[in-house]
Design a protein around this motif. Structure first.
Motif, PDB file in Angstrom:
ATOM      1  N   MET A 119       7.444   3.508 -14.099  1.00 26.34           N
ATOM      2  CA  MET A 119       7.213   2.933 -12.775  1.00 26.34           C
ATOM      3  C   MET A 119       8.252   3.449 -11.775  1.00 26.34           C
ATOM      4  SD  MET A 119       7.374  -1.071 -11.650  1.00 26.34           S
ATOM      5  CE  MET A 119       9.155  -1.066 -11.894  1.00 26.34           C
ATOM      6  N   TRP A 131       7.513   7.213 -10.926  1.00 27.05           N
ATOM      7  CA  TRP A 131       6.508   7.449  -9.885  1.00 27.05           C
ATOM      8  C   TRP A 131       7.092   7.171  -8.494  1.00 27.05           C
ATOM      9  CZ3 TRP A 131       4.023  10.225 -12.771  1.00 27.05           C
ATOM     10  CH2 TRP A 131       3.472   9.836 -13.980  1.00 27.05           C
ATOM     11  N   CYS A 165       7.355   9.834  -5.294  1.00 21.48           N
ATOM     12  CA  CYS A 165       6.848   9.530  -3.949  1.00 21.48           C
ATOM     13  C   CYS A 165       7.928   9.664  -2.880  1.00 21.48           C
ATOM     14  CB  CYS A 165       6.253   8.125  -3.917  1.00 21.48           C
ATOM     15  SG  CYS A 165       4.688   7.978  -4.797  1.00 21.48           S
ATOM     16  N   LEU A 224       1.433   5.065 -20.041  1.00 19.99           N
ATOM     17  CA  LEU A 224       1.306   5.909 -18.848  1.00 19.99           C
ATOM     18  C   LEU A 224       0.277   5.336 -17.879  1.00 19.99           C
ATOM     19  CD1 LEU A 224       2.097   8.619 -17.466  1.00 19.99           C
ATOM     20  CD2 LEU A 224       0.197   9.673 -18.713  1.00 19.99           C
ATOM     21  N   TRP A 225      -0.865   4.900 -18.410  1.00 20.92           N
ATOM     22  CA  TRP A 225      -1.899   4.316 -17.563  1.00 20.92           C
ATOM     23  C   TRP A 225      -1.418   3.020 -16.901  1.00 20.92           C
ATOM     24  CZ3 TRP A 225      -6.195   4.641 -14.883  1.00 20.92           C
ATOM     25  CH2 TRP A 225      -6.893   3.472 -14.579  1.00 20.92           C
ATOM     26  N   SER A 274       1.634   2.101 -16.234  1.00 20.50           N
ATOM     27  CA  SER A 274       2.651   2.373 -15.211  1.00 20.50           C
ATOM     28  C   SER A 274       2.021   2.903 -13.924  1.00 20.50           C
ATOM     29  CB  SER A 274       3.670   3.383 -15.743  1.00 20.50           C
ATOM     30  OG  SER A 274       3.069   4.649 -15.980  1.00 20.50           O
ATOM     31  N   LEU A 275       0.978   3.711 -14.050  1.00 20.50           N
ATOM     32  CA  LEU A 275       0.274   4.190 -12.858  1.00 20.50           C
ATOM     33  C   LEU A 275      -0.386   3.038 -12.103  1.00 20.50           C
ATOM     34  CD1 LEU A 275      -1.367   7.437 -14.313  1.00 20.50           C
ATOM     35  CD2 LEU A 275       0.429   7.336 -12.561  1.00 20.50           C
ATOM     36  N   TYR A 280       0.810   2.243  -8.292  1.00 30.12           N
ATOM     37  CA  TYR A 280      -0.040   2.697  -7.184  1.00 30.12           C
ATOM     38  C   TYR A 280      -0.933   1.613  -6.614  1.00 30.12           C
ATOM     39  CZ  TYR A 280       1.341   7.540  -7.695  1.00 30.12           C
ATOM     40  OH  TYR A 280       2.068   8.705  -7.706  1.00 30.12           O
TER      41      TYR A 280
END
Length: 346
Positions: free
Chosen positions: A125, A128, A132, A202-203, A205-206, A210
Motif C-alpha cells: 500500500m 503504490w 504516485c 497484491l490485489w 493492496s491495489l 486506489y
C-alpha cells in the motif's frame, strides 16, 4: 553395527536397506549409534525425524532428531530433560501426534502465510503511494501508525488464533488417523500456497490504495486524511481476512478480532487529537461523512471478493480431507442436538 562405523561405504548400504523396508528394528544399539541412525535419515532425506526415549541412553538420539519426546519412567528423567515434549506414558504419544501435532502444523502453516500477507499488504500500500508521488519523500502515514500497526492493531488476533484455533475436534482426529497425512502432503504451507497468497496480497493492496484515490479524486481532502483512511481500512481488511479463515470461534476470538478494530479507532482518535501531529483532526472530519464509511465497505468487498469466491469454489467442488471431516463433524453435532431436543417415544 560396529562394521558400519569402520567402513564409511556401509552407511549407504544401511540407508538403502532401511528405506526399502516397512519396519526396521535395531537391537543392542549403543547411544551414539542411535544418534547416527537418526542423523543418517536427516542428512539423506527431507523427512522430519521423531525420536522417543525413556532413559539416559536415548539422550543423544533425542537431541539429534527434529522432534524429541521423553518418557518419564523408572529409568529417570534424563530423557525428559533433553526432549522437546515430555509425557508420562507411551500411550499418550498417539494423542500428541494425531491431535496436538495436527493442530500445531495447521496453526503454524496458516500463521506463516498470514504474517507474510499482513505485512506485505501494508508495505505494498505504501509502495503504490510512493509510485504516485514519483518517489518523493512525502508521507501519508505518521510514524506512530506504522509502528502501532504491527505492535497493537493486528498482533493480538494473530496470537489468539495461533494459540486457540482448531480445525477439527480431538475425537475426529483420533477417529480418523489418516488426517495426520495432511502434514506429510504439506497442505497447510507450500510454495504454491505462498505465491497464491502473494498474488491475493497484491490485489488487496491495489484495492486498498486506489479505491479511496478514485473516490476522493475530485475532493479537497488532504493527504493526512487519506493516510488516516488507509490506516483504518488496512486494519479492518486484515482482521476480516483473518476472520474468514478462523475455524472455531470462541469468545476470546471475537474479542480479539473485533476488539482490535475498536482499539485501532480509539488509537487513531487519540493520535488525531494531538495538535503537535500533522494529522490533527483528520478523523473527526472524515467520520461524519457517509462517503468515508462507504469507501471502507467498498474496499473490504472488492479486496476480499476473489479470495471468498475461490474459497467457496474449492470447498464446494474440490473439498479437502479436512473440509470433508469438518462437514461430517458438523452434521454429527446437528444430529445429536436434534436427538436431544426430540426424545424417542416409547
Amino acid at each position: 553395527m560396529a562394521n558400519i562405523y569402520c567402513f564409511p561405504f556401509s552407511f549407504l548400504q544401511l540407508f538403502k536397506l532401511a528405506t526399502s523396508c516397512s519396519v526396521v528394528l535395531c537391537c543392542r544399539v549403543a547411544p551414539l549409534q542411535k544418534a547416527g541412525i537418526v542423523d543418517l535419515i536427516k542428512s539423506r532425506t527431507d523427512d522430519l525425524t521423531l525420536a522417543i526415549g525413556d532413559g539416559a541412553n536415548d539422550v543423544s538420539m533425542i537431541q539429534m532428531a527434529d522432534v524429541g519426546v521423553g518418557i518419564c519412567g523408572q529409568e529417570g528423567r534424563q530423557a525428559v530433560m533433553a526432549s522437546d515434549f515430555a509425557m508420562a506414558q507411551f500411550q499418550f504419544l498417539k494423542r500428541l501426534l494425531l491431535v496436538h501435532g495436527h493442530w500445531n502444523y495447521q496453526r503454524i502453516g496458516y500463521l506463516v502465510l498470514y504474517n507474510f500477507y499482513r505485512n506485505a499488504v501494508f508495505v505494498l500500500m505504501l509502495f503504490w503511494y510512493i509510485l504516485c508521488t514519483a518517489f518523493s519523500t512525502t508521507s501519508a502515514l505518521t510514524e506512530w501508525s506504522s509502528v502501532l500497526y504491527s505492535v497493537i492493531y493486528t498482533s493480538i488476533p494473530t496470537i489468539i488464533v495461533g494459540v486457540l484455533d482448531k480445525d477439527l475436534n480431538h475425537s475426529t482426529l483420533l477417529q480418523y488417523p489418516k488426517l495426520y497425512g495432511t502434514g506429510h502432503r504439506h497442505e497447510a504451507y507450500n510454495l504454491q500456497l505462498f505465491w497464491i497468497t502473494m498474488i491475493d496480497t497484491l490485489w488487496q493492496s491495489l484495492a486498498l490504495f486506489y479505491i479511496p484515490v478514485l473516490i476522493y479524486k475530485d475532493s479537497t481532502i488532504d493527504i493526512w486524511s487519506m493516510g488516516s483512511l488507509w490506516t483504518i481500512s488496512v486494519v479492518i481488511l486484515v482482521n476480516v481476512h483473518l476472520a474468514m479463515d478462523i475455524n472455531q470461534w470462541v469468545v476470546v476470538s471475537h474479542v480479539a478480532v473485533w476488539g482490535s478494530i475498536i482499539i485501532t479507532y480509539g488509537c487513531v482518535v487519540i493520535l488525531d487529537s494531538i495538535p503537535a501531529f500533522p494529522n490533527y483532526g483528520t478523523i473527526h472530519h472524515l467520520a461524519i461523512s457517509p462517503t468515508y464509511w462507504m469507501t471502507i465497505f467498498l474496499i473490504i468487498i472488492v479486496a476480499l471478493l476473489p479470495r471468498f469466491s475461490c474459497k467457496a469454489f474449492y470447498q464446494v467442488f474440490c473439498p479437502s480431507d479436512i473440509q470433508i471431516a469438518r462437514e461430517a463433524e458438523t452434521m454429527r453435532k446437528q444430529h445429536d442436538n436434534l436427538q436431544s431436543k426430540c426424545p424417542v417415544s416409547k
